[in-house]
Scaffold this motif. Structure first.
Motif, short mmCIF file in Angstrom:
data_model
loop_
_atom_site.label_atom_id
_atom_site.label_comp_id
_atom_site.label_asym_id
_atom_site.label_seq_id
_atom_site.Cartn_x
_atom_site.Cartn_y
_atom_site.Cartn_z
N ALA A 46 2.19 -18.68 8.08
CA ALA A 46 1.70 -17.35 7.46
C ALA A 46 1.09 -17.33 6.23
N ASP A 47 1.84 -17.97 5.17
CA ASP A 47 1.65 -17.99 3.80
C ASP A 47 0.54 -18.87 3.46
N ILE A 48 0.70 -20.15 4.13
CA ILE A 48 -0.28 -21.24 3.45
C ILE A 48 -1.58 -21.20 4.28
N HIS B 290 -1.51 -18.11 -4.01
CA HIS B 290 -0.43 -17.57 -3.16
C HIS B 290 0.88 -18.66 -3.03
N MET B 291 2.00 -18.04 -2.97
CA MET B 291 3.32 -19.11 -2.89
C MET B 291 4.12 -18.37 -1.90
N ASP C 197 5.09 -14.28 -1.54
CA ASP C 197 6.05 -13.94 -0.21
C ASP C 197 7.25 -13.47 -0.88
N MET C 198 8.13 -12.72 -0.20
CA MET C 198 9.26 -12.20 -0.58
C MET C 198 10.42 -13.33 -0.01
N PRO D 209 -0.68 -14.43 8.84
CA PRO D 209 -1.70 -14.95 8.01
C PRO D 209 -3.21 -14.23 8.19
N ALA D 210 -3.34 -13.13 8.53
CA ALA D 210 -4.50 -12.30 8.77
C ALA D 210 -5.43 -12.31 7.49
#
Length: 242
Positions: free
Chosen positions: A193-195, A186-187, A8-9, A165-166
């Motif tokens: 969304a991310d996790i 992935h971080m 992620d940014m 999170p799609a």
């Protein structure tokens, strides 16, 4: 074997909240000087809430404008001024939004040590940035940080059929680097969304804990594989998996 790292940014690679605070401070000076009749603190509180789509239910007339993020924000400014009895011309709203955008980008940068970490990791792994958000806001950040110099691929959610999170966006990242889910990690800072997105895709996940109480409540049902307080700790986790 680990082959790729997805990142992620905002609040993961880059200190977005610090840039936001800088921009809000500069914008307050700007509007307070030009519009002394304005309650600048109230305006800024509602402007930030509107930018993060927390006023959509309250201001439904602006929702149809969301396909054009810049135009949405300019009209949001006009509506918020109108709430305080000030009729603001559109060109003035354009100038106010430009002040915020320029101030935000002047304060937008990587977290300390993150660039060096990316350079080192890229020697052994494929790096992909997966960032949610509209082109209007995300592309200037990517340009300001020269992100393309540090990673192999960049995916902007606003350009995709679906955002995190799609599953589709994680599958696209896997396809770009030719990896299977168990070969990637992935971080990100968003549990939802991310996790959750990485977990659902079968990808190991690293959560960047920004110490928000609401996030910690979600830990009951969204479980990251790793938790870090500093994103640079990514290098240690990757080394442990090698």
């Amino acid at each position: 074997m680990l082959k790729a790292i997805f990142l992620d940014m905002d609040e993961t690679l880059c200190a977005t909240s610090l840039a936001d605070k800088h921009a809000v401070g500069q914008l307050k000076l700007y509007v307070a000087d030009l519009y002394p009749q304005l309650d600048a603190d109230l305006f800024l509180e509602r402007y930030v809430a509107g930018v993060y789509k927390k006023l959509n239910d309250e201001l439904p007339e602006l929702v149809p404008l969301l396909n054009d993020e810049l135009y949405f924000r300019q009209n949001l400014i006009i509506v918020l001024f109108k709430e305080q009895g000030i009729d603001l011309p559109f060109d003035s709203a354009v100038a106010i939004q430009a002040c915020f955008d320029q101030s935000r980008m002047s304060g937008f940068d990587f977290f300390p040590g993150m660039k060096d970490a990316l350079v080192a990791l890229r020697k052994a792994y494929k790096l992909v940035v997966i960032t949610n958000g509209p082109v209007f806001s995300q592309h200037p950040k990517l340009a300001t940080t020269e992100m393309q110099q540090y990673v192999d691929h960049i995916i902007v959610g606003g350009e995709e059929p679906e955002e995190k999170p799609a599953l589709s966006i994680f599958e696209k990242a896997l396809g770009l680097v030719g990896c299977k889910p168990h070969e990637a990690i992935h971080m990100g800072d968003s549990l939802a969304a991310d996790i959750a997105g990485a977990n659902n895709a079968g990808i190991k996940s690293i959560w960047v804990d920004t110490q928000k109480e609401a996030d910690h409540q979600q830990l009951v049902y969204i479980k990251p594989d790793f938790i870090v307080a500093n994103p640079v700790e990514l290098t240690e986790i990757v080394a442990s998996l090698a």
